[in-house]
Enzyme design. Sequence first.
Site, mmCIF file in Angstrom:
data_model
loop_
_atom_site.group_PDB
_atom_site.id
_atom_site.type_symbol
_atom_site.label_atom_id
_atom_site.label_comp_id
_atom_site.label_asym_id
_atom_site.label_seq_id
_atom_site.Cartn_x
_atom_site.Cartn_y
_atom_site.Cartn_z
ATOM 1 N N SER A 186 -0.188 -3.019 -7.598
ATOM 2 C CA SER A 186 0.855 -3.429 -6.376
ATOM 3 C C SER A 186 0.484 -2.856 -4.894
ATOM 4 O O SER A 186 0.557 -3.569 -4.377
ATOM 5 C CB SER A 186 2.316 -2.542 -6.768
ATOM 6 N N HIS A 244 2.180 2.317 -3.613
ATOM 7 C CA HIS A 244 2.096 0.977 -2.650
ATOM 8 C C HIS A 244 2.458 1.498 -1.165
ATOM 9 O O HIS A 244 2.294 0.357 -0.439
ATOM 10 C CB HIS A 244 4.137 0.564 -3.451
#
Length: 288
Positions: A186, A244
């Site tokens: 991610s 992230h």
Amino acid sequence: MVWSGSGQESEQDRIQALMSDADVRRLVGRSHSAASESHARMLRRIARLPGWVPFEAKRTAAAFADQWYRKSAGARCVYTLVGLNAVVFGMWRIPRLLPLMARSFLHDPRSGLSYTLLTSSFSQREVGHLVFNMFALVSFGTSVADAMGAEHFLAFYLSAGVASSLASHLLAPLRPALILPSLGASGAVYSVIAATAMLFPDAQVALIFLPFMPFTVSQAFKALMAYDLVGAVLGWRAFGHIAHFSGGLFGVAYFTWCTGAWSELVRGIAAARLRAQRPPAAPRRAIE
């Protein structure tokens, strides 16, 4: 001096010679074309597989080769990354490999291992996690890889994976209760979304569950970053919010300040290769 033609023409000659091979013609026909020399060589390898390989299997392999080599270099790079993530996902499904996977494809800040900063960014254990990350990588990464060039994109993607894992590693001690092993692509994917927002800010995207409400990619990226910033500050555990957010910041920072570094590196390597190819200068003789 006799001019022997350009490199492109000589490659076309080699492609034509490969495609004129009798086995290749028997497999794909006389009018079949190849996108590159490597494409033609692959078709010849398939055509010359042992006789016990069924002909229809060879035809199917040739069709897959056609699809692969007719894609852009950037798309092939992205799909290769998807394939590597899929392989690692499959390895998690083999019980005998679980000790190896837990040691080498999870990043635990307490393990003392550094290479897992990279390997963990190719690791997903849940189907939904893998599908979501790879869908986003293909959706955003292909255009970015084509714009950057395959080699540049690969270096950017790998650096983003390490940077996001490192940020999560360094910031984890701020919340000792959240020091847990981490994995997932991610962070690197967020960097790719950031790159898309920097390169194509007005490109339209739509969410699967809100198909009639399109956004620009820059608007979607800002919303994602805001969500993960709140999640990182409040200590939400649903996702790796620190990874992230730091992945997104890496993408923005790279395209703001560091894109010229790749060009300088490429020029430096090219100059070094040119110097290495030059014949050594003849020693000077003293004048008697």
